[in-house]
Design a protein around this motif. Sequence first.
Motif, PDB file in Angstrom:
ATOM      1  N   TYR A 109      11.367  -4.178 -13.565  1.00 40.75           N
ATOM      2  CA  TYR A 109      10.666  -3.972 -12.774  1.00 40.75           C
ATOM      3  C   TYR A 109       9.552  -5.565 -12.665  1.00 40.75           C
ATOM      4  CZ  TYR A 109      11.682   0.995 -13.263  1.00 40.75           C
ATOM      5  OH  TYR A 109      12.302   2.392 -12.983  1.00 40.75           O
ATOM      6  N   PHE A 110       9.555  -6.550 -12.704  1.00 42.02           N
ATOM      7  CA  PHE A 110       8.836  -7.138 -12.686  1.00 42.02           C
ATOM      8  C   PHE A 110       8.899  -8.026 -11.033  1.00 42.02           C
ATOM      9  CE2 PHE A 110       6.759  -8.379 -17.251  1.00 42.02           C
ATOM     10  CZ  PHE A 110       6.542  -7.727 -17.032  1.00 42.02           C
ATOM     11  N   GLU A 111       9.658  -8.616 -11.131  1.00 41.69           N
ATOM     12  CA  GLU A 111      10.545  -9.452  -9.656  1.00 41.69           C
ATOM     13  C   GLU A 111       9.655  -8.691  -8.695  1.00 41.69           C
ATOM     14  OE1 GLU A 111      13.961 -12.230  -8.383  1.00 41.69           O
ATOM     15  OE2 GLU A 111      14.133 -11.464  -9.770  1.00 41.69           O
ATOM     16  N   THR A 112      10.769  -7.189  -8.549  1.00 39.81           N
ATOM     17  CA  THR A 112      10.774  -6.966  -7.548  1.00 39.81           C
ATOM     18  C   THR A 112       9.256  -6.140  -7.094  1.00 39.81           C
ATOM     19  OG1 THR A 112      12.706  -6.213  -7.702  1.00 39.81           O
ATOM     20  CG2 THR A 112      11.520  -4.968  -6.199  1.00 39.81           C
ATOM     21  N   VAL A 113       8.252  -5.674  -8.114  1.00 40.40           N
ATOM     22  CA  VAL A 113       7.136  -5.744  -7.738  1.00 40.40           C
ATOM     23  C   VAL A 113       6.421  -6.286  -6.739  1.00 40.40           C
ATOM     24  CG1 VAL A 113       4.741  -4.245  -8.726  1.00 40.40           C
ATOM     25  CG2 VAL A 113       6.886  -3.482  -9.243  1.00 40.40           C
ATOM     26  N   VAL A 114       6.224  -7.949  -7.536  1.00 39.15           N
ATOM     27  CA  VAL A 114       5.421  -8.579  -7.379  1.00 39.15           C
ATOM     28  C   VAL A 114       6.321  -9.440  -5.424  1.00 39.15           C
ATOM     29  CG1 VAL A 114       5.685 -11.208  -7.680  1.00 39.15           C
ATOM     30  CG2 VAL A 114       5.035  -9.409  -9.738  1.00 39.15           C
ATOM     31  N   TYR A 115       7.632  -8.779  -5.431  1.00 46.20           N
ATOM     32  CA  TYR A 115       8.203  -9.525  -4.099  1.00 46.20           C
ATOM     33  C   TYR A 115       7.895  -8.566  -3.320  1.00 46.20           C
ATOM     34  CZ  TYR A 115      11.609 -10.421  -0.915  1.00 46.20           C
ATOM     35  OH  TYR A 115      12.186 -10.010   0.874  1.00 46.20           O
ATOM     36  N   LEU A 116       7.830  -7.656  -3.735  1.00 50.03           N
ATOM     37  CA  LEU A 116       7.006  -6.160  -2.460  1.00 50.03           C
ATOM     38  C   LEU A 116       5.200  -6.256  -2.443  1.00 50.03           C
ATOM     39  CD1 LEU A 116       9.270  -3.249  -3.719  1.00 50.03           C
ATOM     40  CD2 LEU A 116       9.637  -4.364  -1.560  1.00 50.03           C
ATOM     41  N   ASN A 117       5.341  -6.989  -3.353  1.00 49.42           N
ATOM     42  CA  ASN A 117       3.159  -6.619  -3.206  1.00 49.42           C
ATOM     43  C   ASN A 117       3.436  -7.975  -2.282  1.00 49.42           C
ATOM     44  OD1 ASN A 117       0.751  -6.607  -4.354  1.00 49.42           O
ATOM     45  ND2 ASN A 117       0.921  -8.766  -4.433  1.00 49.42           N
ATOM     46  N   ASN A 118       3.692  -8.964  -2.454  1.00 49.55           N
ATOM     47  CA  ASN A 118       4.376 -10.138  -1.448  1.00 49.55           C
ATOM     48  C   ASN A 118       4.706 -10.406  -0.722  1.00 49.55           C
ATOM     49  OD1 ASN A 118       3.098 -11.373  -3.528  1.00 49.55           O
ATOM     50  ND2 ASN A 118       5.113 -12.676  -3.888  1.00 49.55           N
ATOM     51  N   VAL A 119       4.961  -9.476   0.093  1.00 49.15           N
ATOM     52  CA  VAL A 119       5.613  -8.888   1.331  1.00 49.15           C
ATOM     53  C   VAL A 119       4.885  -7.850   2.548  1.00 49.15           C
ATOM     54  CG1 VAL A 119       8.383 -10.052   1.365  1.00 49.15           C
ATOM     55  CG2 VAL A 119       7.824  -7.321   0.996  1.00 49.15           C
ATOM     56  N   ASN A 120       4.270  -7.223   1.345  1.00 57.29           N
ATOM     57  CA  ASN A 120       2.481  -6.755   1.816  1.00 57.29           C
ATOM     58  C   ASN A 120       3.427  -4.787   2.068  1.00 57.29           C
ATOM     59  OD1 ASN A 120       1.566  -8.701   3.234  1.00 57.29           O
ATOM     60  ND2 ASN A 120       2.533  -9.414   4.960  1.00 57.29           N
ATOM     61  N   TRP A 121       3.626  -4.656   0.419  1.00 54.20           N
ATOM     62  CA  TRP A 121       4.129  -3.379   0.658  1.00 54.20           C
ATOM     63  C   TRP A 121       2.868  -2.921  -0.536  1.00 54.20           C
ATOM     64  CZ3 TRP A 121       8.925  -0.364  -0.893  1.00 54.20           C
ATOM     65  CH2 TRP A 121       9.820  -0.295   0.028  1.00 54.20           C
ATOM     66  N   SER A 122       2.111  -2.139   0.670  1.00 50.57           N
ATOM     67  CA  SER A 122       0.715  -1.672  -0.693  1.00 50.57           C
ATOM     68  C   SER A 122       1.255  -1.233  -2.137  1.00 50.57           C
ATOM     69  CB  SER A 122      -0.406  -0.337   0.269  1.00 50.57           C
ATOM     70  OG  SER A 122       0.421   0.821  -0.085  1.00 50.57           O
ATOM     71  N   LYS A 123      -0.285  -1.353  -2.859  1.00 48.98           N
ATOM     72  CA  LYS A 123       0.475  -1.231  -3.937  1.00 48.98           C
ATOM     73  C   LYS A 123       0.608   1.075  -3.871  1.00 48.98           C
ATOM     74  CE  LYS A 123      -2.563  -4.196  -5.674  1.00 48.98           C
ATOM     75  NZ  LYS A 123      -4.314  -3.796  -6.738  1.00 48.98           N
ATOM     76  N   GLU A 124      -0.302   1.728  -3.437  1.00 46.69           N
ATOM     77  CA  GLU A 124       0.496   3.150  -3.349  1.00 46.69           C
ATOM     78  C   GLU A 124       1.773   3.145  -2.794  1.00 46.69           C
ATOM     79  OE1 GLU A 124      -3.552   2.432  -2.954  1.00 46.69           O
ATOM     80  OE2 GLU A 124      -2.445   1.768  -2.226  1.00 46.69           O
ATOM     81  N   ARG A 125       2.290   1.550  -1.865  1.00 45.16           N
ATOM     82  CA  ARG A 125       3.714   2.721  -1.445  1.00 45.16           C
ATOM     83  C   ARG A 125       4.658   2.406  -2.614  1.00 45.16           C
ATOM     84  NH1 ARG A 125       6.570  -0.891   3.782  1.00 45.16           N
ATOM     85  NH2 ARG A 125       8.598   0.058   3.941  1.00 45.16           N
ATOM     86  N   ILE A 126       4.740   0.788  -3.109  1.00 48.20           N
ATOM     87  CA  ILE A 126       5.843   0.552  -4.065  1.00 48.20           C
ATOM     88  C   ILE A 126       5.656   1.515  -5.269  1.00 48.20           C
ATOM     89  CG2 ILE A 126       5.875  -1.242  -6.249  1.00 48.20           C
ATOM     90  CD1 ILE A 126       4.417  -2.702  -4.506  1.00 48.20           C
TER      91      ILE A 126
END
Length: 262
Positions: free
Chosen positions: A115-132
């Motif tokens: 999950y590491f790479e994708t979670v960090v990537y989604l955070n960097n493109v402004n997905w909120s923690k709740e959305r992820i």
Amino acid sequence: MITTKRFDYLGINKIQMHPTVVNHRNLTQSKVDHYAKDILANGLLEPLVVWEKSPGEFYLIGGFHRINAIYRIREQNPGYFDRVDVRVVAGSADEMRALNLKLNSDRVDTKITDYFETVVYLNNVNWSKERIGEFLDRSPAWVDEILRYAPVMPSKIVKLLENGETSWNRAKAACQKLMKAPAGEEDAAAAKAEQELKEKKPKKPLNFRSAKTRITDMAKASPKARYELDNGDLKALILVLEGKEFSSADIKRVKSKLPGLV
């Protein structure tokens, strides 16, 4: 928003690999072998998932082991599986990357490092923690832990996690120590943390049920026995009973202060 546009029967040669939306795990050849035998015998029972980025432009999102099994079958049996069943989805590139991870997260061998790479990537493109978290069926707190520790976790500790040689709790604890290391001493602290994680964790010697039984026996044998414990002794006892972050020193301490319990 991810949507399923349709189920289709698509030419295998039309399915492409996207340069950034790719499988997040290495192929396991034993799985490819298994799928090749199964698909040849029973057909493709689970459709591949493909992203229709634009009309007639298809990229694989889910089914990397299965498509490689089909490639292998076609090498040995020309003409087989010229067309395959697919589920055609639509959405943004960010959503496709998340969907790829979600499709794999249901597999029994999925590790937290996947999950590491994708979670960090989604955070960097402004997905909120709740959305992820909602998309991956995880809590925002779980997402927050990955965002806090994955970027600073040394590659050697990540490797220990991938290989099942340490736990997520122990890896997090190691990262917490690294983050507190004085400037210029980060490399030494990382090497020490890695060595500590490699050391075999003592076997859990006690649980709440066995502790209750043994204390009952101790009380019967010596009803007037008295024990003197300080806060450090109590902490050691709790760690041993919890069975997660205790050390051999904690066991030794409990044995010394509560003879017969461990």
